[in-house]
Design an enzyme around this catalytic site. Structure first.
Site, PDB file in Angstrom:
ATOM      1  N   ALA A 135       0.855  -1.181   0.000  1.00 41.97           N
ATOM      2  CA  ALA A 135       0.000   0.000   0.000  1.00 41.97           C
ATOM      3  C   ALA A 135       0.896   1.238   0.000  1.00 41.97           C
ATOM      4  CB  ALA A 135      -0.874  -0.029   1.250  1.00 41.97           C
TER       5      ALA A 135
ATOM      6  N   GLY B 290       0.779  -5.210   0.888  1.00 46.78           N
ATOM      7  CA  GLY B 290      -0.379  -5.339  -0.004  1.00 46.78           C
ATOM      8  C   GLY B 290      -0.019  -5.978  -1.336  1.00 46.78           C
TER       9      GLY B 290
ATOM     10  N   GLU C 164      -0.158  -9.567  -0.606  1.00 51.01           N
ATOM     11  CA  GLU C 164      -1.578  -9.907  -0.395  1.00 51.01           C
ATOM     12  C   GLU C 164      -2.297 -10.024  -1.734  1.00 51.01           C
ATOM     13  OE1 GLU C 164      -2.002  -6.624   2.474  1.00 51.01           O
ATOM     14  OE2 GLU C 164      -2.919  -8.094   3.815  1.00 51.01           O
TER      15      GLU C 164
ATOM     16  N   GLU D 267       4.406  -5.087   7.362  1.00 51.01           N
ATOM     17  CA  GLU D 267       3.537  -4.065   7.958  1.00 51.01           C
ATOM     18  C   GLU D 267       3.920  -3.690   9.382  1.00 51.01           C
ATOM     19  OE1 GLU D 267       2.529  -6.527   6.053  1.00 51.01           O
ATOM     20  OE2 GLU D 267       0.983  -5.852   4.659  1.00 51.01           O
TER      21      GLU D 267
END
Ligand code: 3H9
Length: 706
Positions: A63, A107, A110, A130
């Site tokens: 992200a 992300g 993910e 993260e």
């Protein structure tokens, strides 16, 4: 968004290319564009499969942390939810394959796990980092990862945030194919094979997770939890990451995602997250030097020489040879040289015993070192690091000799931790080539390199020093030339307050344990014992004459040094040590000495609270930091934070001493500093910058020298 997500066709396959340099972060608009592409694939009968690939150096590194920072500071969420986009990828009726090269992080990983297949190029790495910004994976990573690699590895990856190599990830079952050739071509071939096999787009969410009750899993997770708690130094996200992964072993995918979402939101709304995002950008900000732009010429460094084979010189030598750079190591006499080389070899042998390097690597590294007792070979050196005893006259003598034995273009660096770099530079006759390279002990381990700019240091010498720090795997922070530079200058008042608290009634163990509970890697007094109490003593003695009349002296530390108690190396300091041991135990004679010094100084002992220990030590850091900032010896408050995190064991979840003061509120910090000034005298005089910022409601991090 067309320019950041490109859609092309390879006949029946839709190729979605993410083009958001430098790291293909999932910035606003990118998840939306991927979402739209997936929707079109579901609707267009001519599309039989989708490939998602990254353009440039890497796949997707997660992200956009700038966007997360806005959310962490209370901004409203905008755009689609990444979690929903990933669900739609997984539910896409045609198979979606991601083609990974470089890194798939956060992300990015993910997203890869929501795809039906993963193809990885040689050299790829993956991770859920993260926790390094104070959150847990928030797009079902804690639920899909255990379904692909098992609960143990998933929990460990999410709790530690470490990067996992291609080999380890492939062995754990994360990839469907590892390829050597052209990634896109190979992924197209892989996809066509799947289509030919009558692919049914297998979903990660439908895979079974190893049962939490299977033999050994609960025990392993409990061990991981213990280790995580010990290492996280006050950070809570790492343990929450384990909670979220663990639940995958007992509940449905949907329930697991719901827990992950709750935990993710609570992390995002935490001081820990705000502090760690500040650290993330602070570490990247330190490289930016306004008058030394990125394109500044750097000098080639392929041969280094180190003067002094003591603890520091040896550690610096190891840092260079570990990075593959050969070193000529000079000591005054053959015996000292042999001793120095022996110490280096022994340190490497310990690393072999711990399984960190192989015996072959030790030989390789030792072969990169050539010892000398004169300046033989110094003509070949591109950079010399001086690490002799901390005395100005000695260092000036060494630098005048270095000017004779090196080429005019050789960088001359001093490892001084306190002395005037200009006075050292002047003795070389070429001050533009002189700079401070202040390593922290053990120099081959500690990440910080304070790079001290002299009055005349040239820009290319600064740029080269910053580049060298990166080559050594260190964080280089440029600082100005003042007594103790940034780190040690602030450490002085910090240590002073720790000691004064002892005379006022706190015990050695109480002060240290309070600071460890705050998250410091070690208590201040244990650090003193490790570094050697004689170091500070020698520096204090050098500046006694310049201290203001009536200033309170660090009597206990001085007396300990007069008694020859220098800390670990002499077996006694603030604590007592078994021969060669590193774990200090209570020393009643130190308590007696403290009581005696307090009585002599007429100090009334009293109960000291943990809050007072934290305020006295931490506010003294911020107050001195404010002076350093306004004098221009640090470029920005975040540089000071990065120094304290990487060189002094400050906990990253607290963001650094300047960030910590900002968070508490500078008016509150100033108020207490004024209380301490009234109670303890002029050493607590508030820094003018602190007063200015507090009175106008500003922060250190928002301040710029303009
Ligand atoms: C996440 O994904 C949460 C999810 O669970 C989803 C939740 C819903 N965003 O480090 P570098 C910038 S959390 C924005 O110097 P390197 C960086 O600031 C995220 N910017 O390069 C720098 O900018 P500048 C999980 C980012 O080659 C430039 O890129 N992911 C981001 O030494 C170059 O960076 C991570 O935590 C980002 N995500 O190292 C990965 N990443 O030039 C964080 C980088 O203006 N990133 N930038 O100073 C890294 O670890 C390293 O950047 C990486 C490259 C290893 C990728």
């Amino acid at each position: 968004m067309a320019e950041r997500v490109q859609l092309t066709r390879e006949e029946e396959i839709l190729v979605v290319t993410i083009m958001n340099p430098p790291v293909n972060a999932l910035s606003p608009g990118i998840p939306e564009a991927i979402d739209a592409a997936i929707a079109s694939a579901g609707e267009d009968p001519s599309i039989r499969a989708v490939i998602i690939i990254g353009h440039g150096a890497t796949f997707i590194c997660g992200a956009d942390i700038k966007e997360l920072q806005k959310l962490a500071h209370g901004e409203e969420r905008a755009g689609v939810s990444l979690r929903d986009v990933l669900d739609r990828i997984e539910l896409c009726p045609v198979p979606v394959t991601c083609a990974i090269h470089g890194s798939a992080l956060g992300g990015g990983l993910e997203l890869a796990m929501a795809c039906h297949y993963r193809v990885a190029a040689a050299g790829s790495q993956v991770g859920q980092p993260e926790v390094k910004i104070g959150i847990i994976p928030g797009a079902a990573g804690t639920q899909r990862l255990p379904r692909l690699v098992g609960l143990r590895l998933a929990a460990e990856m999410c709790a530690s945030g470490r990067m996992v190599t291609l080999k380890e990830a492939a062995e754990a079952g994360l990839f469907d194919r590892v390829v050597e050739g052209d990634l896109l071509e190979e992924t197209i071939a892989f996809t066509r094979e799947r289509l030919a096999d009558g692919d049914d787009a297998p979903r990660t969410r439908d895979r079974a997770v190893p049962d939490l009750n299977a033999p050994g899993i609960k025990e392993d997770l409990a061990r991981l939890r213990d280790k995580t708690r010990r290492r996280s130094r006050g950070a809570v996200a790492p343990e929450m990451a384990i909670d979220a992964v663990e639940v995958a072993g007992t509940t449905s995918f949907e329930e697991g995602c719901a827990l992950e979402e709750r935990l993710f939101e609570s992390c995002l709304n935490s001081d820990e997250c705000r502090a760690m995002i500040h650290v993330f950008f602070g570490e990247r900000q330190v490289r930016k030097i306004p008058d030394v732009p990125r394109e500044t010429e750097t000098l080639p460094i392929s041969q280094v020489a180190v003067v002094g084979a003591g603890t520091m010189g040896g550690g610096i030598t190891m840092a260079y040879v570990d990075a593959g750079i050969p070193v000529i190591l000079k000591e005054a006499g053959q015996d000292e040289l042999e001793k120095g080389l022996d110490r280096i070899r022994k340190n490497y042998e310990v690393s072999v015993q711990r399984g960190r390097i192989t015996p072959d690597q030790v030989s390789e590294r030792m072969n990169r070192i050539s010892g000398t007792t004169d300046y033989e070979g110094f003509q070949e050196a591109d950079l010399v690091v001086e690490a002799v005893f901390e005395g100005l006259e000695l260092k000036r003598k060494v630098f005048s000799e270095l000017a004779e034995v090196t080429r005019p273009g050789t960088i001359l660096a001093s490892n001084t931790s306190t002395l005037d770099i200009d006075a050292i530079a002047e003795s070389s006759g070429r001050p533009e080539m002189v700079i401070g390279h202040h390593f922290f002990s053990p120099a081959n381990v500690m990440r910080l390199l304070e790079i001290v700019r002299g009055r005349e240091t040239s820009r290319s010498v600064i740029a080269t020093s910053m580049a060298i720090a990166k080559r050594l795997g260190k964080v280089g922070v440029l600082v100005g030339n003042c007594r103790g530079f940034v780190g040690n200058r602030m450490f002085g008042p910090y240590m002073r307050e720790a000691q004064f608290l002892l005379e006022e009634g706190a015990s050695v163990e109480f002060v240290d344990s309070t600071m460890v509970a705050f998250g410091m890697a070690m208590g201040p007094l244990a650090v003193g014992d490790l570094a050697g109490l004689d170091v500070g003593w020698r520096i204090r003695k050098e500046f006694w004459d310049t201290e203001p009349e009536g200033a309170r002296r660090q009597t206990v530390a001085d007396r300990l040094c007069e008694m020859g108690c220098f800390g670990q190396k002499t077996g006694s300091g603030w604590y007592r040590y078994e021969k060669g041991g590193r774990n200090g135990v209570h020393d009643p004679t130190v308590t007696q000495l403290i009581d005696q010094c307090a009585r002599e100084a007429g100090i009334q002992t009293r109960d000291i609270s943990p809050e007072e220990v934290m305020e006295r030590t931490l506010y003294s850091l911020a107050n001195e930091g404010a002076r350093i900032l306004s004098e221009g010896h640090a470029m920005r408050a975040s540089d000071i934070d990065i120094i304290y995190l990487n060189g002094y064991g400050f906990p990253s979840c607290q963001g650094g001493p300047m960030w910590y003061a900002d968070r508490l509120g500078l008016d509150r910090v100033l108020g207490r500093i004024k209380d301490f000034e009234a109670a303890h005298g002029s050493s607590w005089a508030p820094a003018p910058l602190l007063e200015e910022l507090a009175s106008t409601g500003q922060t250190f991090s928002g301040w710029s020298s303009g």
